[in-house]
Design an enzyme around this catalytic site. Structure first.
Site, short mmCIF file in Angstrom:
data_model
loop_
_atom_site.label_atom_id
_atom_site.label_comp_id
_atom_site.label_asym_id
_atom_site.label_seq_id
_atom_site.Cartn_x
_atom_site.Cartn_y
_atom_site.Cartn_z
N LYS A 389 -58.65 123.29 -9.58
CA LYS A 389 -60.10 123.23 -9.56
C LYS A 389 -60.57 123.41 -8.12
O LYS A 389 -59.80 123.24 -7.17
CB LYS A 389 -60.60 121.90 -10.11
N HIS A 390 -61.84 123.73 -7.95
CA HIS A 390 -62.38 123.90 -6.61
C HIS A 390 -62.42 122.57 -5.88
O HIS A 390 -62.65 121.51 -6.48
CB HIS A 390 -63.78 124.52 -6.66
N ALA A 391 -62.20 122.61 -4.57
CA ALA A 391 -62.30 121.41 -3.75
C ALA A 391 -63.71 120.84 -3.83
O ALA A 391 -64.69 121.58 -3.93
CB ALA A 391 -61.94 121.73 -2.30
#
Length: 756
Positions: A389-391
């Protein structure tokens, strides 16, 4: 009874269930607040001499009778423990995973050997079989991998002190924490914080009332995150005084007890003991096994290709096959009767030779396909693992790599295709019209893709999101293509540049483009660090919300967020940014906003530079590799200077939401490194053909739009037996991604390409 109920499951398993003899205790004695030290330092009670030993966490043995008295759970029998270990709920599942990893290649080796004869005469069929073999092996290993779900045994008797407590429904990346308070008349509040939440306000988890008397502790249960290391802080609710603090990395679906009591020394100190009631599962095991088995199958396929290159082995395979079957495979491609020609017809194989583009660089398409397939995988969920997932704000995960890589390779393709078109004598005005039309289509398709109706009903025009991935690609493509078109110059012949600046022939002629890009970057820096934002400090780069101790809750993204809200309107940008989960962001923020598009143009232009290197130094492999290495190191050094090799402490942190300049230089450095590997392997030596990534790379727009439109349709998504299982989500996402690879392969063989 405090029990844990897995979401979307018909069964419950008791929170106090644990293995006999497997319980361990972490003891932490807290000091008064005035003497607070390191988070895990054992504190001493008043009047005791300071210990000369360094601070440490001690582990104490706990007997089965103590366990039962503390939690009310009866010891498990050896038979029940072995059954749970076979089910993969504890640490004993590793052996099963290893067996699965060894068995999957053995089961799939025979199809490879059976197809070995056809690989010599039909390379496309061999590559297809290899790709399908890889997918099947990864899937079989993932299906057999333990740790994806918890097998529940008989439910133990509930603890007496938790009979009236609420059930806690555990989701993925959560564990159960039982807080036992033995302090008389002292009400406690438990606060939580994640190590990845930079300068965040602690969040209240649960309140625990004071003990009712000796031997009658009060208790409360709560779910805690297991993605990263957590900090727990216990405070006296009435006085606000810190009772104790500890740091710990909880495990998924683990069961823990935090015992708060007076120190044994009898002083005013408080002891906080963290006890593991039930071991967590290893949720990363399916990913590890899938990767290792996939790697093993790739090695096996490479070994078989090596065997096929040996004349003796190839002749043996030829004799083993009938001549009639051989001719049929040659003339019917993948064995389709409808496409089979006469046995003596040699024209059919010629149709599939890439004679239309003999100089096409496969490494470019392979890189594009690699970025695209990773993008499809993470967009479909990536098994619901946090690193897919995106940071939340600063930093990098796998999901943060794919979009800039795609932008970079788009820049490379722009220069290569533009040079080819102009060399064929097409006028710049016609090319400009085509560029404008293609950019317009990308933006329109992007707006449609990011605004689905689905079950929410018809979308209101007042809520239409304007920015998006394809929209940013369209704007970036237009600016970079027009820039190259306006200042296009013929590619010099080999040896045309001589003298002291001959090594810079790919840079000096492009000085107008470089000047324009530097001006654009200056605009980004000026707006980011000097634009006044109402209610926010100038030059703010933080996430807002509870970050920065909650001082700027409505300042998410600083100038970037302010410009989007001012020009586009808050209702027309992304409403659920990645910072919402960890930083509790209050305002809308779009990671594909206006200001970040400037740096995406910079990234695409660095991709143009890679294309110039490939074209200016054509057939000069050494010079190409030297320049790829130089750019990789140069951009890497810039990233080091900007970030100070720190996630949060640098001048300009690496941030995908902001598309910071350090993010661009870091990912561009990675891009040059990948080309440094792919170019000699794929195009020079021909060791690898780029399969299977080459096929999606040849049909990138179709694959991207298709995976977005059909993501909720079968067979790309189906109802899972356990929706809180990483293993099942991983299987589903691998299958969906593999299907798009297969679709791209079929379209490639049919010569169907969606070009806009």
């Amino acid at each position: 009874m405090a029990a844990v109920k897995r979401t979307d499951s018909n069964q419950c398993w008791n929170s106090t269930e644990r293995r006999s003899g497997e319980r361990r205790e972490l003891r932490l004695v807290a000091r008064p607040r005035a003497e607070s030290g390191p988070a895990l330092e054992p504190s001493r009670t008043p009047g005791t001499a300071p210990s000369p030993s360094p601070p440490r966490v001690t582990q104490a043995a706990v007997t089965a009778s103590e366990n039962e008295a503390m939690t009310g759970a009866r010891p498990s029998t050896a038979k029940q423990r072995r059954a749970r270990e076979r089910g993969g709920s504890g640490g004993g599942g590793g052996g099963g995973g290893g067996a699965a990893a060894e068995a999957a290649p053995r089961r799939e080796r025979r199809p490879v050997e059976a197809a070995a004869g056809s690989m010599r005469w039909a390379p496309a069929a061999g590559r297809t079989l290899a790709a399908l073999l890889l997918v099947a092996s990864v899937l079989s290993a993932t299906l057999l991998a333990p740790g994806g779900s918890v097998e529940r045994g008989p439910e133990p008797a509930p603890p007496r002190d938790l009979d009236k407590k609420r059930h806690v429904e555990l989701k993925m990346d959560q564990a159960l924490l039982l807080v036992h308070n033995e302090l008389l008349g002292t009400h406690l509040t438990v606060y939580w914080n994640s190590e990845r939440c930079y300068h965040c306000l602690p969040q209240a988890l649960v309140n625990v009332s004071g003990s009712g008397g000796p031997g009658k502790p009060s208790a409360a249960s709560v779910a805690v995150s297991t993605q990263h290391r957590s900090t727990l802080q216990l405070k006296d609710t009435s006085e606000g005084k810190e009772v104790c603090r500890l740091e710990y990395k909880f495990g998924e679906f683990g069961n823990y007890s935090l015992l708060v009591k007076h120190a044994h020394s009898g002083g005013s100190g408080t002891a906080c003991d963290l006890v593991v009631n039930q071991n967590p599962i290893d949720s990363n095991l399916p990913v590890c096994i899938a990767f290792l088995v996939g790697l093993a199958v790739v090695i096996a396929v490479c070994f078989l290709r090596f065997l096929l290159s040996l004349d003796d082995f190839s002749n043996w395979i030829s004799k083993a096959m009938s001549s009639r079957e051989t001719d049929r495979l040659i003339n019917s491609e993948l064995g389709s009767p409808s496409r089979a020609g006469q046995l003596g017809d040699d024209a059919q194989p010629e149709v599939w030779r890439p004679s239309a583009a003999p100089l096409r660089l496969r490494c470019v398409d392979t890189f594009r396909g690699l970025a695209l397939i990773l993008m499809v995988f993470v967009n479909y969920g990536g098994g619901k693992y946090w690193y897919f997932k995106h940071a939340s704000w600063n930093g990098l995960t796998v999901a943060d790599l794919v979009f800039p890589w795609f932008v970079f390779i788009m820049g490379t393709s722009i220069f290569l295709s533009m040079s080819s078109i102009l060399q064929r004598g097409r006028s710049k005005s016609r090319v400009l019209g085509k560029v404008a039309w293609r950019s317009f289509l990308l933006i329109c398709i992007g707006i449609i893709v990011v605004n689905p109706n689905y079950c929410l009903g018809p979308l209101s025009w007042d809520k239409v999101r304007l920015p998006g991935v394809l929209q940013r690609l369209g704007v970036t493509y237009f600016v970079v293509a027009v820039l190259e078109l306006l200042f296009a110059k013929p590619v010099p012949e080999r040896g045309a540049w001589e003298g002291r600046f001959s090594s810079l022939q790919d840079i000096i002629p492009s000085w107008p483009q470089w000047l324009f890009v530097l001006v654009l970057e200056s605009v980004w820096l000026a707006l980011t660090f000097f634009l006044p934002v109402p209610g926010c400090p100038t030059g703010y780069l933080g996430p807002g919300g509870i970050g920065d101790l909650g001082k700027y809750p409505n300042c998410t993204g600083g100038a970037a967020g302010y410009i989007d809200r001012l020009l586009l309107g808050e209702d027309h940008i992304y409403q659920h940014p990645s910072s919402t989960v960890l930083y509790h962001t209050r305002v809308a923020y779009d990671p594909e906003g206006i200001l970040g598009t400037i740096n995406s143009i910079v990234m695409a232009f660095l991709g143009v530079q890679a294309g110039k290197i490939l074209l200016y130094y054509k057939e000069q492999t050494k010079d190409i590799l030297i320049r790829f290495t130089a750019w990789c190191c140069f951009l890497g050094l810039i990233s080091i200077a900007l970030t100070k090799i720190s996630e949060n402490e640098g001048f300009i942190p690496v941030n995908k939401n902001l598309w910071s300049i350090s993010y661009v230089t870091t990912l561009s450095s990675f891009s040059f490194f990948i080309l440094l590997l792919l170019y000699p392997i794929v195009d020079v030596k021909g060791v690898w053909t780029g399969t299977p990534f080459f096929y999606p790379g040849m049909n990138s727009i179709l694959v991207y739009v298709g995976h977005e439109v059909f993501r909720n349709y079968f067979p790309f998504q189906w109802r899972l037996q356990d929706n809180q299982s990483h293993k099942e989500h991983l299987i589903q996402n691998i299958v969906a991604t593999a299907l798009w690879v297969l679709i791209a392969y079929v379209l490639y063989k049919k010569k169907v390409f969606w070009k806009i």
